[in-house]
Design a protein around this motif. Structure first.
Motif, PDB file in Angstrom:
ATOM      1  N   ARG A   1     -14.727  -1.590  -2.807  1.00 40.88           N
ATOM      2  CA  ARG A   1     -14.017  -2.641  -2.087  1.00 40.88           C
ATOM      3  C   ARG A   1     -13.253  -3.604  -2.969  1.00 40.88           C
ATOM      4  NH1 ARG A   1     -17.326  -7.444  -1.790  1.00 40.88           N
ATOM      5  NH2 ARG A   1     -19.388  -6.993  -2.619  1.00 40.88           N
TER       6      ARG A   1
ATOM      7  N   ILE B   1     -10.894 -15.945  11.264  1.00 45.06           N
ATOM      8  CA  ILE B   1     -10.389 -16.639  10.095  1.00 45.06           C
ATOM      9  C   ILE B   1      -8.927 -16.292   9.818  1.00 45.06           C
ATOM     10  CG2 ILE B   1     -12.641 -16.759   9.023  1.00 45.06           C
ATOM     11  CD1 ILE B   1     -11.878 -14.427   7.262  1.00 45.06           C
TER      12      ILE B   1
ATOM     13  N   LEU C   1     -18.692 -10.817  -5.829  1.00 46.90           N
ATOM     14  CA  LEU C   1     -17.541  -9.958  -6.078  1.00 46.90           C
ATOM     15  C   LEU C   1     -16.767  -9.715  -4.795  1.00 46.90           C
ATOM     16  CD1 LEU C   1     -19.266  -7.259  -8.276  1.00 46.90           C
ATOM     17  CD2 LEU C   1     -17.793  -9.101  -9.042  1.00 46.90           C
ATOM     18  N   GLY C   2     -15.459  -9.655  -4.930  1.00 47.62           N
ATOM     19  CA  GLY C   2     -14.642  -9.357  -3.763  1.00 47.62           C
ATOM     20  C   GLY C   2     -13.193  -9.660  -4.060  1.00 47.62           C
ATOM     21  N   LEU C   3     -12.285  -9.130  -3.211  1.00 42.44           N
ATOM     22  CA  LEU C   3     -10.859  -9.342  -3.433  1.00 42.44           C
ATOM     23  C   LEU C   3     -10.486 -10.813  -3.284  1.00 42.44           C
ATOM     24  CD1 LEU C   3      -9.505  -6.262  -1.503  1.00 42.44           C
ATOM     25  CD2 LEU C   3      -9.295  -6.675  -3.926  1.00 42.44           C
ATOM     26  N   TYR C   4     -11.168 -11.490  -2.356  1.00 41.56           N
ATOM     27  CA  TYR C   4     -10.867 -12.904  -2.117  1.00 41.56           C
ATOM     28  C   TYR C   4     -11.649 -13.724  -3.134  1.00 41.56           C
ATOM     29  CZ  TYR C   4      -9.488 -16.708   1.057  1.00 41.56           C
ATOM     30  OH  TYR C   4      -8.911 -17.805   1.622  1.00 41.56           O
TER      31      TYR C   4
ATOM     32  N   LEU D   1     -16.307 -15.217   5.297  1.00 40.41           N
ATOM     33  CA  LEU D   1     -16.245 -14.070   4.400  1.00 40.41           C
ATOM     34  C   LEU D   1     -17.577 -13.828   3.715  1.00 40.41           C
ATOM     35  CD1 LEU D   1     -12.740 -14.344   2.731  1.00 40.41           C
ATOM     36  CD2 LEU D   1     -13.556 -12.600   4.277  1.00 40.41           C
TER      37      LEU D   1
ATOM     38  N   PRO E   1      -6.412  -2.591  -3.164  1.00 38.29           N
ATOM     39  CA  PRO E   1      -6.304  -3.272  -1.867  1.00 38.29           C
ATOM     40  C   PRO E   1      -6.843  -2.429  -0.727  1.00 38.29           C
ATOM     41  CG  PRO E   1      -4.238  -3.397  -3.060  1.00 38.29           C
ATOM     42  CD  PRO E   1      -5.126  -2.507  -3.852  1.00 38.29           C
TER      43      PRO E   1
ATOM     44  N   VAL F   1      -8.647  -0.920   5.038  1.00 37.10           N
ATOM     45  CA  VAL F   1      -8.823  -2.096   4.186  1.00 37.10           C
ATOM     46  C   VAL F   1     -10.017  -2.880   4.696  1.00 37.10           C
ATOM     47  CG1 VAL F   1      -6.415  -2.348   3.544  1.00 37.10           C
ATOM     48  CG2 VAL F   1      -7.242  -3.433   5.623  1.00 37.10           C
ATOM     49  N   ASN F   2     -10.499  -3.808   3.885  1.00 31.59           N
ATOM     50  CA  ASN F   2     -11.580  -4.646   4.384  1.00 31.59           C
ATOM     51  C   ASN F   2     -11.040  -6.038   4.712  1.00 31.59           C
ATOM     52  OD1 ASN F   2     -11.613  -6.155   1.917  1.00 31.59           O
ATOM     53  ND2 ASN F   2     -12.874  -4.551   1.037  1.00 31.59           N
ATOM     54  N   LEU F   3     -11.845  -6.812   5.403  1.00 34.10           N
ATOM     55  CA  LEU F   3     -11.362  -8.081   5.946  1.00 34.10           C
ATOM     56  C   LEU F   3     -10.986  -9.066   4.849  1.00 34.10           C
ATOM     57  CD1 LEU F   3     -10.868  -8.998   8.803  1.00 34.10           C
ATOM     58  CD2 LEU F   3     -12.988 -10.253   8.707  1.00 34.10           C
ATOM     59  N   GLU F   4     -11.574  -8.898   3.660  1.00 36.80           N
ATOM     60  CA  GLU F   4     -11.208  -9.817   2.566  1.00 36.80           C
ATOM     61  C   GLU F   4      -9.746  -9.640   2.211  1.00 36.80           C
ATOM     62  OE1 GLU F   4     -13.663 -10.367  -0.846  1.00 36.80           O
ATOM     63  OE2 GLU F   4     -15.456  -9.794   0.249  1.00 36.80           O
ATOM     64  N   GLN F   5      -9.296  -8.380   2.209  1.00 33.30           N
ATOM     65  CA  GLN F   5      -7.892  -8.120   1.896  1.00 33.30           C
ATOM     66  C   GLN F   5      -7.004  -8.710   2.975  1.00 33.30           C
ATOM     67  OE1 GLN F   5      -6.365  -6.540  -0.923  1.00 33.30           O
ATOM     68  NE2 GLN F   5      -4.785  -7.593   0.214  1.00 33.30           N
TER      69      GLN F   5
ATOM     70  N   GLU G   1     -15.507 -12.506  13.154  1.00 31.54           N
ATOM     71  CA  GLU G   1     -15.027 -12.323  11.782  1.00 31.54           C
ATOM     72  C   GLU G   1     -13.513 -12.483  11.700  1.00 31.54           C
ATOM     73  OE1 GLU G   1     -16.970  -9.772  13.204  1.00 31.54           O
ATOM     74  OE2 GLU G   1     -18.822 -10.597  12.384  1.00 31.54           O
TER      75      GLU G   1
ATOM     76  N   LEU H   1       0.836  -1.196   0.000  1.00 32.83           N
ATOM     77  CA  LEU H   1       0.000   0.000   0.000  1.00 32.83           C
ATOM     78  C   LEU H   1       0.869   1.244   0.000  1.00 32.83           C
ATOM     79  CD1 LEU H   1      -2.620  -1.054   2.687  1.00 32.83           C
ATOM     80  CD2 LEU H   1      -2.787  -1.244   0.229  1.00 32.83           C
TER      81      LEU H   1
ATOM     82  N   ILE I   1     -19.061 -11.141   6.313  1.00 36.70           N
ATOM     83  CA  ILE I   1     -18.423  -9.931   5.801  1.00 36.70           C
ATOM     84  C   ILE I   1     -19.186  -9.385   4.603  1.00 36.70           C
ATOM     85  CG2 ILE I   1     -16.292  -8.959   4.887  1.00 36.70           C
ATOM     86  CD1 ILE I   1     -16.002  -9.798   7.735  1.00 36.70           C
ATOM     87  N   ARG I   2     -19.355 -10.236   3.554  1.00 40.29           N
ATOM     88  CA  ARG I   2     -19.977  -9.701   2.346  1.00 40.29           C
ATOM     89  C   ARG I   2     -21.464  -9.479   2.512  1.00 40.29           C
ATOM     90  NH1 ARG I   2     -17.400 -12.999  -2.740  1.00 40.29           N
ATOM     91  NH2 ARG I   2     -15.215 -12.476  -2.305  1.00 40.29           N
TER      92      ARG I   2
ATOM     93  N   LEU J   1      -6.683 -12.291   2.459  1.00 38.78           N
ATOM     94  CA  LEU J   1      -5.730 -12.594   1.389  1.00 38.78           C
ATOM     95  C   LEU J   1      -4.304 -12.569   1.907  1.00 38.78           C
ATOM     96  CD1 LEU J   1      -7.067 -10.657  -1.715  1.00 38.78           C
ATOM     97  CD2 LEU J   1      -6.775 -13.110  -1.499  1.00 38.78           C
ATOM     98  N   TRP J   2      -3.986 -11.566   2.749  1.00 40.83           N
ATOM     99  CA  TRP J   2      -2.642 -11.460   3.306  1.00 40.83           C
ATOM    100  C   TRP J   2      -2.389 -12.552   4.330  1.00 40.83           C
ATOM    101  CZ3 TRP J   2      -3.645  -5.639   4.388  1.00 40.83           C
ATOM    102  CH2 TRP J   2      -3.270  -4.877   3.274  1.00 40.83           C
TER     103      TRP J   2
END
Lengths: 435, 350
Positions: B318, A362, B40-43, B73, B322, A328-332, A359, A321, B77-78, A335-336
């Motif tokens: 989102r 995970i 849709l989403g980054l993951y 997720l 990133p 950031v959101n939790l999906e990112q 949440e 970044l 989350i979504r 991913l990390w």
């Protein structure tokens, strides 16, 4: 006849008293110094006492030397320097000698040496915004609107020259109490309207500083330049830049400050080398997510904390970044999937926040229980202040507990004694480090 | 009521019929977009996985074979985020349409009476005091309501031109709270608190979880139901107070109820999503371009368009980078060109 004898006796007594008095003046303490340092010492002594010092070959009360082998180590810290590379060592307790040493490193002593030509009349530095700034010596009054620069001045042992400054991390009651314990002048020094955004120009004129230390991002530089006060800009967002900023401060505040600045640089290098040595064979660096005032606010790759994590042997998960703090959101984060989460010392996010949230369960760091809140004493240890070396130590200890034997509490006690001349309360720092 | 018409009037009636179908049919659009947004989403999550996860809400066995990360997720989350986006968009758009009708002014949205400014100040104050996310939402909601109550109470002092005085009081109270917000930003610690306040004021749904949803859903759904029920009365209100009285309505009471409902919906929306501008202003106009100015069709269309628009914007926010792009930035950047395109294709606006 009797009158003559009376006269003779009185003269004798007067003479002997005179002699003993003058002997007392110049024989208060003896100085043991090599030949090349004696002229400077004579100039200092003359300026202070108006007489010539007593030099001895051996067993002097006060030893002045430029031999690095004679430097004390450990908690005794950095010896007082009166010239670049020349310092004092007290052979035995002697009140007069101590007073002389204090004089030698003070601005008055510096002025005496400047007058006799042993130190320069002014110093020109290139600040961290690329400007060449000339500052007349000695500097007696410093103001530091940049709240990080204040700690650079403390770290070089020159806090006596500070007249006003911002203090990062000292707004809370705990921080303010700790800073007052370190420096009793803190309430006065911090009571002015000075920060990066705005400044009371008339207050500045009244304070009559010799130099102003501020950040390259300050808004009011043009106004202050009208007052013809030298302004030195700092921008220390990496350990190398921090070392450079310490050296700039050292160059401007006299030989003693410079010695402290160099000592800090050496200390940082030694810590860094120790961590590198102990983690040499680890190829997969643990991925560390550094969060700030909210669980989803993370650092960018351009911030100081990224280098701090690297120095501790880890790798920042969010180094891709840019900019400043990022949401950031939790999906990112999924991913990390970081191995460790470190929470900044400020704000009210705690490891509890992560443990309690379904949440976040995970994420690997939360599952392994490796969520830590970085400690701090006054200035936050994740910002570019000298104290950040303790942040590196603490994080290295957390990332590699079996390999790195640096002890946060022991190093904190050493650091504050040497660079702040302050003895930390042992049980408090143990509690702070224990987190 | 179908009226038998001839010639040009017949075409107009057919067009009106089409618009009616469009207005009611458009309610399917947000539902479809919700389903698409969940994919849709980054993951990267496969479509079947999402379908099975959603099915597991009803039939728990369907969740077998899905990793707990993906399940969390999708469901934690979504899903709450997508639903919040739809609810907030619907709330802001419908309250904007209602205010434009009541105040007979095409340039207003629900912030006319200061609810968004008040909510912004409440959130900034909570962040300055170092509060939790829950405290921030609570303060935002509370101060939003307070702002409107003060504006309304102030306007009651003058009975001669109530609508104008109400508008004026709303603008004054709104700017008062905006100044207070500026004061909060001024005294905030510039390294940490100030960026937090700025990010919040730009709008975003970053940390939305199921805990934020119940109150938002309750207020938005019941508020939208009320708006739906009174939508034809908005037509009469926009004729003026005298006409409304003559037709047997109580305009003062109805306006009060609509303002109350709109304020609650907006306050709840801002408390969860921050200050998201442009939706209350632009979406009703876009809806008017599609279905005309009859509120019977305008209210459903605004609800649907508002929900869909914010869903699309949130998806971009989102998934684009990133780091999250604040919603307030995207609504302006995306919404204004769309409205300009729509304006060029049509002859009438209001």
């Amino acid at each position: 006849m009797r009158r003559l004898v009376c006269l003779l006796l009185t003269a004798l007594i007067a003479l002997s008293v005179n002699l003993s008095l003058s002997m007392a003046q110049s024989a208060a303490f003896s100085i043991q110094a090599p030949a090349e340092l004696q002229p400077a010492l004579s100039a200092l002594y003359k300026a202070r006492y108006g007489a010539a010092p007593t030099f001895v070959e051996a067993d002097g009360d006060l030893i002045a030397t430029n031999d690095r082998a004679l430097r004390p180590s450990g908690m005794a810290g950095v010896p007082p320097h009166f010239l670049p590379d020349a310092f004092f060592v007290l052979a035995r307790p002697n009140a007069e000698a101590e007073a002389f040493v204090a004089y030698a490193v003070s601005p008055d002593g510096q002025a005496a040496l400047i007058e006799s030509g042993f130190l320069p009349k002014s110093v020109t530095v290139t600040d961290q915004a690329g400007n060449k700034v000339e500052v007349a010596q000695p500097v007696r009054r410093v103001i530091t609107p940049y709240s990080i620069a204040t700690y650079l001045v403390y770290g070089t042992g020159s806090a006596d020259r500070l007249v006003a400054g911002g203090y990062l991390g000292a707004r809370s009651p705990v921080g303010a109490a700790r800073m007052s314990a370190i420096d009793e002048r803190f309430p006065t020094l911090s009571g002015y309207t000075l920060n990066q955004r705005e400044i009371n120009i008339e207050q500045v004129a009244q304070l009559a500083p010799d130099v102003i230390f501020t950040s390259a991002r300050t808004a009011w530089l043009d106004t202050v330049r009208e007052l013809n006060i030298p302004v030195v800009l700092f921008q220390g967002e990496s350990p190398e830049l921090l070392k450079e900023s310490m050296l700039i401060v050292g160059q401007l505040l006299g030989p003693n400050a410079l010695a402290h600045a160099k000592a800090w640089g050496d200390y940082y290098d030694s810590i860094f080398a120790q961590v590198v040595e102990r983690t040499r064979d680890i190829t997969a660096r643990p991925s560390v997510l550094f969060v700030g005032e909210s669980p989803l606010r993370v650092i960018s790759g351009e911030m100081y904390q990224t280098d701090l994590i690297a120095a501790a042997g880890g790798r920042s998960a969010s180094e891709g970044l840019t900019g400043y703090w990022n949401d950031v959101n939790l999906e990112q984060v999924a991913l990390w999937n970081p191995d460790v989460i470190v929470i900044a010392p400020y704000g009210n996010v705690t490891p509890q926040t992560f443990a309690e949230s379904p949440e976040w369960a995970i994420i690997k760091a939360v599952q392994d229980g490796k969520v830590y809140k970085m400690p701090s004493w006054v200035a936050p240890w994740d910002t570019p202040v000298p104290d950040s070396v303790l942040g590196v130590i603490w994080l290295a200890q957390k990332l590699f507990p079996e390999r790195v034997t640096l002890d946060c509490k022991r190093e904190a006690l050493y650091f504050f004694k040497v660079f702040y001349n302050h003895a930390l309360p042992e049980d408090e720092i143990a509690a702070v480090c224990g987190s | 009521m179908r009226i038998v018409t001839l010639g040009k009037a017949r075409d107009a009636a057919a067009a009106s019929d089409f618009r009616q179908q469009l207005a009611y049919g458009s309610l399917l659009l947000p539902l479809a977009l919700i389903a698409i947004s969940l994919l849709l989403g980054l993951y990267e999550i496969r479509v079947e996985t999402v379908a099975k996860a959603l099915l597991s809400l009803v039939v728990p066995q369907a969740a077998e074979g899905i990793s707990s990360t993906e399940l969390t997720l999708i469901l934690r989350i979504r899903l709450p985020r997508v639903l919040s986006a739809a609810l907030i968009g619907a709330a802001l758009a419908s309250t904007g349409a209602a205010f434009q009708g009541i105040f007979k002014n095409p340039l207003v949205d629900s912030n006319l009476l200061g609810v968004t400014s008040g909510a912004g100040f409440g959130a900034a104050l909570a962040l300055l005091l170092g509060g939790t996310a829950l405290m921030v939402q609570g303060f935002a909601f509370g101060f939003g309501l307070l702002a409107v109550m003060v504006a309304y109470a102030g306007s009651r002092l003058y009975s001669s031109a109530p609508l104008i005085v109400l508008t004026l009081m709303g603008i004054l109270i709104g700017s008062f709270f905006t100044s207070l917000t500026a004061l909060t930003k001024y005294v905030a610690d510039p390294l940490n608190t100030l960026p937090a306040i700025t990010f919040w004021l730009l709008g975003g749904l970053t940390g939305v979880t199921w805990s934020s949803l119940p109150l938002l859903a309750l207020i938005t759904l019941s508020g939208s139901a009320f708006m739906w029920a009174v939508r034809w009365r908005l037509n009469i209100l926009s004729l003026g107070d005298a006409e409304a009285l003559a037709l047997g309505m109580n305009p003062t009471r109805l306006k009060l109820l609509i303002i109350l409902c709109a304020t609650l919906m907006t306050a709840a929306a801002v408390a969860v999503g921050g200050v998201i501008g442009w939706i209350g202003l632009v979406i009703p106009h876009a809806a008017r371009l599609l279905v005309g100015t009859d509120h019977k069709r305008l209210v459903p269309m605004s609800l649907a368009l508002g929900a869909s628009f914010l869903l699309v914007i949130d998806n971009i926010s989102r998934t684009l980078l990133p780091a999250e792009v604040p919603l307030g930035i995207l609504t302006g950047l995306v919404g204004v060109p769309i409205l300009i395109v729509l304006l060029r294709r049509s002859q009438t606006v209001w």
